[in-house]
Design a protein around this motif. Structure first.
Motif, PDB file in Angstrom:
ATOM      1  N   MET A   1     -23.449 -22.249  -9.331  1.00 14.40           N
ATOM      2  CA  MET A   1     -23.794 -22.647  -7.964  1.00 14.40           C
ATOM      3  C   MET A   1     -22.530 -23.080  -7.225  1.00 14.40           C
ATOM      4  SD  MET A   1     -26.598 -25.476  -6.769  1.00 14.40           S
ATOM      5  CE  MET A   1     -26.950 -25.759  -5.037  1.00 14.40           C
ATOM      6  N   LYS A   2     -22.361 -22.612  -6.003  1.00 15.54           N
ATOM      7  CA  LYS A   2     -21.183 -22.939  -5.221  1.00 15.54           C
ATOM      8  C   LYS A   2     -21.205 -24.401  -4.787  1.00 15.54           C
ATOM      9  CE  LYS A   2     -20.805 -18.324  -3.145  1.00 15.54           C
ATOM     10  NZ  LYS A   2     -20.813 -17.573  -1.857  1.00 15.54           N
ATOM     11  N   PRO A   3     -20.053 -25.078  -4.847  1.00 16.10           N
ATOM     12  CA  PRO A   3     -20.005 -26.449  -4.337  1.00 16.10           C
ATOM     13  C   PRO A   3     -20.126 -26.465  -2.819  1.00 16.10           C
ATOM     14  CG  PRO A   3     -17.808 -25.704  -4.915  1.00 16.10           C
ATOM     15  CD  PRO A   3     -18.746 -24.634  -5.388  1.00 16.10           C
ATOM     16  N   ARG A   4     -20.673 -27.528  -2.297  1.00 18.62           N
ATOM     17  CA  ARG A   4     -20.708 -27.736  -0.846  1.00 18.62           C
ATOM     18  C   ARG A   4     -19.480 -28.554  -0.463  1.00 18.62           C
ATOM     19  NH1 ARG A   4     -24.998 -30.363   1.707  1.00 18.62           N
ATOM     20  NH2 ARG A   4     -25.353 -28.691   3.218  1.00 18.62           N
ATOM     21  N   GLU A  31     -16.783 -17.335  -0.064  1.00 20.90           N
ATOM     22  CA  GLU A  31     -16.955 -16.758  -1.399  1.00 20.90           C
ATOM     23  C   GLU A  31     -16.997 -17.829  -2.483  1.00 20.90           C
ATOM     24  OE1 GLU A  31     -14.729 -13.525  -4.370  1.00 20.90           O
ATOM     25  OE2 GLU A  31     -13.971 -13.884  -2.341  1.00 20.90           O
ATOM     26  N   VAL A  32     -16.298 -18.952  -2.261  1.00 18.20           N
ATOM     27  CA  VAL A  32     -16.169 -19.954  -3.332  1.00 18.20           C
ATOM     28  C   VAL A  32     -16.923 -21.248  -3.060  1.00 18.20           C
ATOM     29  CG1 VAL A  32     -13.944 -19.034  -4.065  1.00 18.20           C
ATOM     30  CG2 VAL A  32     -14.015 -20.879  -2.368  1.00 18.20           C
ATOM     31  N   CYS A  33     -17.409 -21.438  -1.823  1.00 18.36           N
ATOM     32  CA  CYS A  33     -18.120 -22.682  -1.537  1.00 18.36           C
ATOM     33  C   CYS A  33     -19.047 -22.504  -0.344  1.00 18.36           C
ATOM     34  CB  CYS A  33     -17.136 -23.829  -1.262  1.00 18.36           C
ATOM     35  SG  CYS A  33     -16.244 -23.704   0.322  1.00 18.36           S
ATOM     36  N   GLU A  34     -19.866 -23.522  -0.120  1.00 18.44           N
ATOM     37  CA  GLU A  34     -20.696 -23.584   1.084  1.00 18.44           C
ATOM     38  C   GLU A  34     -20.073 -24.613   2.022  1.00 18.44           C
ATOM     39  OE1 GLU A  34     -25.114 -25.101   2.525  1.00 18.44           O
ATOM     40  OE2 GLU A  34     -24.758 -24.680   0.392  1.00 18.44           O
ATOM     41  N   PRO A  35     -19.397 -24.176   3.074  1.00 19.83           N
ATOM     42  CA  PRO A  35     -18.766 -25.139   3.984  1.00 19.83           C
ATOM     43  C   PRO A  35     -19.789 -25.797   4.904  1.00 19.83           C
ATOM     44  CG  PRO A  35     -18.385 -22.903   4.764  1.00 19.83           C
ATOM     45  CD  PRO A  35     -19.118 -22.784   3.447  1.00 19.83           C
ATOM     46  N   VAL A  36     -19.596 -27.097   5.142  1.00 23.11           N
ATOM     47  CA  VAL A  36     -20.478 -27.851   6.036  1.00 23.11           C
ATOM     48  C   VAL A  36     -19.596 -28.597   7.030  1.00 23.11           C
ATOM     49  CG1 VAL A  36     -22.315 -29.562   6.199  1.00 23.11           C
ATOM     50  CG2 VAL A  36     -22.101 -28.167   4.119  1.00 23.11           C
ATOM     51  N   LEU A  37     -19.743 -28.306   8.306  1.00 31.70           N
ATOM     52  CA  LEU A  37     -18.902 -28.933   9.329  1.00 31.70           C
ATOM     53  C   LEU A  37     -19.423 -30.315   9.711  1.00 31.70           C
ATOM     54  CD1 LEU A  37     -18.189 -25.898  11.697  1.00 31.70           C
ATOM     55  CD2 LEU A  37     -16.547 -27.082  10.234  1.00 31.70           C
ATOM     56  N   TYR A  38     -18.485 -31.250   9.871  1.00 27.62           N
ATOM     57  CA  TYR A  38     -18.787 -32.607  10.316  1.00 27.62           C
ATOM     58  C   TYR A  38     -17.948 -32.891  11.556  1.00 27.62           C
ATOM     59  CZ  TYR A  38     -21.178 -33.823   5.937  1.00 27.62           C
ATOM     60  OH  TYR A  38     -22.049 -33.877   4.884  1.00 27.62           O
ATOM     61  N   GLY A  39     -18.629 -33.168  12.676  1.00 26.27           N
ATOM     62  CA  GLY A  39     -17.917 -33.442  13.912  1.00 26.27           C
ATOM     63  C   GLY A  39     -18.761 -34.251  14.871  1.00 26.27           C
ATOM     64  N   PRO A  40     -18.322 -34.362  16.108  1.00 24.19           N
ATOM     65  CA  PRO A  40     -19.079 -35.139  17.103  1.00 24.19           C
ATOM     66  C   PRO A  40     -20.453 -34.532  17.355  1.00 24.19           C
ATOM     67  CG  PRO A  40     -16.859 -34.627  17.877  1.00 24.19           C
ATOM     68  CD  PRO A  40     -17.082 -33.786  16.663  1.00 24.19           C
ATOM     69  N   PRO A  41     -21.370 -35.308  17.879  1.00 25.06           N
ATOM     70  CA  PRO A  41     -22.693 -34.778  18.222  1.00 25.06           C
ATOM     71  C   PRO A  41     -22.587 -33.636  19.225  1.00 25.06           C
ATOM     72  CG  PRO A  41     -22.659 -37.179  18.359  1.00 25.06           C
ATOM     73  CD  PRO A  41     -21.250 -36.738  18.196  1.00 25.06           C
ATOM     74  N   ALA A  42     -23.524 -32.712  19.173  1.00 23.35           N
ATOM     75  CA  ALA A  42     -23.555 -31.607  20.124  1.00 23.35           C
ATOM     76  C   ALA A  42     -23.607 -32.149  21.550  1.00 23.35           C
ATOM     77  CB  ALA A  42     -24.764 -30.715  19.848  1.00 23.35           C
ATOM     78  N   ALA A 278      -6.613 -25.704   2.238  1.00 18.80           N
ATOM     79  CA  ALA A 278      -7.147 -27.016   1.856  1.00 18.80           C
ATOM     80  C   ALA A 278      -8.599 -26.905   1.402  1.00 18.80           C
ATOM     81  CB  ALA A 278      -7.034 -27.984   3.023  1.00 18.80           C
ATOM     82  N   THR A 279      -9.387 -26.093   2.087  1.00 17.07           N
ATOM     83  CA  THR A 279     -10.797 -25.931   1.715  1.00 17.07           C
ATOM     84  C   THR A 279     -10.933 -25.206   0.384  1.00 17.07           C
ATOM     85  OG1 THR A 279     -11.321 -25.816   4.089  1.00 17.07           O
ATOM     86  CG2 THR A 279     -13.043 -25.171   2.549  1.00 17.07           C
ATOM     87  N   LEU A 280     -10.105 -24.193   0.178  1.00 15.70           N
ATOM     88  CA  LEU A 280     -10.132 -23.470  -1.100  1.00 15.70           C
ATOM     89  C   LEU A 280      -9.763 -24.394  -2.258  1.00 15.70           C
ATOM     90  CD1 LEU A 280      -8.427 -20.113  -0.041  1.00 15.70           C
ATOM     91  CD2 LEU A 280     -10.863 -20.509  -0.472  1.00 15.70           C
TER      92      LEU A 280
END
Length: 289
Positions: A1-4, A31-42, A278-280
């Motif tokens: 399972m890919k890391p988040r 390919e190697v992970c599930e990226p999840v973005l964290y930022g200001p509210p929409a 950095a993400t990889l």
């Protein structure tokens, strides 16, 4: 399972949101992970390219949310886009940047900033402090913590028995006391004590040659006495492909090797290479835990 992997967008007035999105969309990352973005509210708006308390607070809020999720196991690593230290200050935040903030949020007493790249790996004994304060801060005790932490953490990066080198504080590593006494009084005794504890470390070596020696494979990492001493060589050799890693945290955290670049923010031309790298690396470290 890919890391988040949580990707924080950093200061929203800088290039962080752009490079974070580009990294999250990159096929190598997905390919190697599930990226999840964290930022200001929409819908939140900021003056692009300008330092502000609002942007500093928004960056802080995204980081704290990502750390909470990492501690809870919702994400397995964090990769952070750059923040602005002045924006943090204007927001009334006491931290100088990610490293000391993350240490506070995770209750980690001993952390260190390492810049990881293929040709050179550097750990900083002091970080964001005035150069005039460095000699006072580089103590035997502080060096013991950094040396031991580095030796303990590098196996996570595939270096089973790290060979460390300590850079001298003064030109020519003090030239036997002619150009400064810190090497004889502080640095050399710290190295001797670490070797007595079983750590493979040598030095202090002159700062104008030790990074060359390490880049050619003689050492696995160099411990630098101050910020620019360590970052000039690693950025010269690998700018855009180096990764800032916080050692000593209970969570995985990586970051870019550059700042907020307000001068090109909002123009769509920011290079996401370091954010992607950095993400990889964050995904790789998460899988190895």
């Amino acid at each position: 399972m890919k890391p988040r992997v949580a990707i924080t967008v950093g200061d929203p007035a800088g290039i962080g949101p752009e490079i974070a999105r580009k990294a999250a969309d990159d096929p190598r990352v997905r390919e190697v992970c599930e990226p999840v973005l964290y930022g200001p509210p929409a819908g939140a708006t900021f003056d692009i390219g300008e330092v502000s308390a609002a942007a500093g607070r928004a960056a802080f809020d995204a980081i704290t949310a990502a750390v909470r999720d990492a501690q809870a196991g919702t994400v397995q690593a964090i990769a952070t886009a750059p923040v602005n230290k002045l924006a943090f200050s204007r927001a009334g935040l006491p931290w100088k940047g990610h490293t000391d903030l993350l240490a506070h949020l995770t209750g980690s007493p001993h952390v260190a900033m390492m810049f990881w790249s293929e040709p050179l790996k550097v750990v900083l004994a002091t970080i964001h402090v005035p150069l005039a304060d460095v000699p006072r801060l580089v103590t035997r005790e502080a060096l013991a913590d950094i040396i031991d932490l580095t030796a303990r953490e590098l196996p996570r990066f595939g270096i089973a028995a790290p060979r460390l080198a300590l850079a001298g504080l003064n030109p020519h590593a003090g030239e036997d006391g002619l150009l400064g006494s810190e090497e004889d009084d502080v640095l050399r005794p710290a190295v001797t004590a670490a070797r007595d504890r079983g750590v493979q470390v040598e030095g202090p070596f002159p700062g104008d040659t030790i990074f060359v020696r390490a880049s050619r494979g003689e050492f696995d990492a160099v411990i630098a006495c101050y910020h620019d001493q360590g970052l000039i060589p690693v950025k010269l050799l690998a700018f855009g492909q180096a990764v800032n890693v916080t050692l000593g945290l209970p969570i995985v955290r990586t970051s870019v090797d550059h700042g907020t670049a307000f001068d090109i923010a909002g123009k769509g031309v920011a290079d996401p290479s370091s954010m992607i790298t950095a993400t990889l690396l964050a995904a790789r470290l998460a899988r190895s835990r």
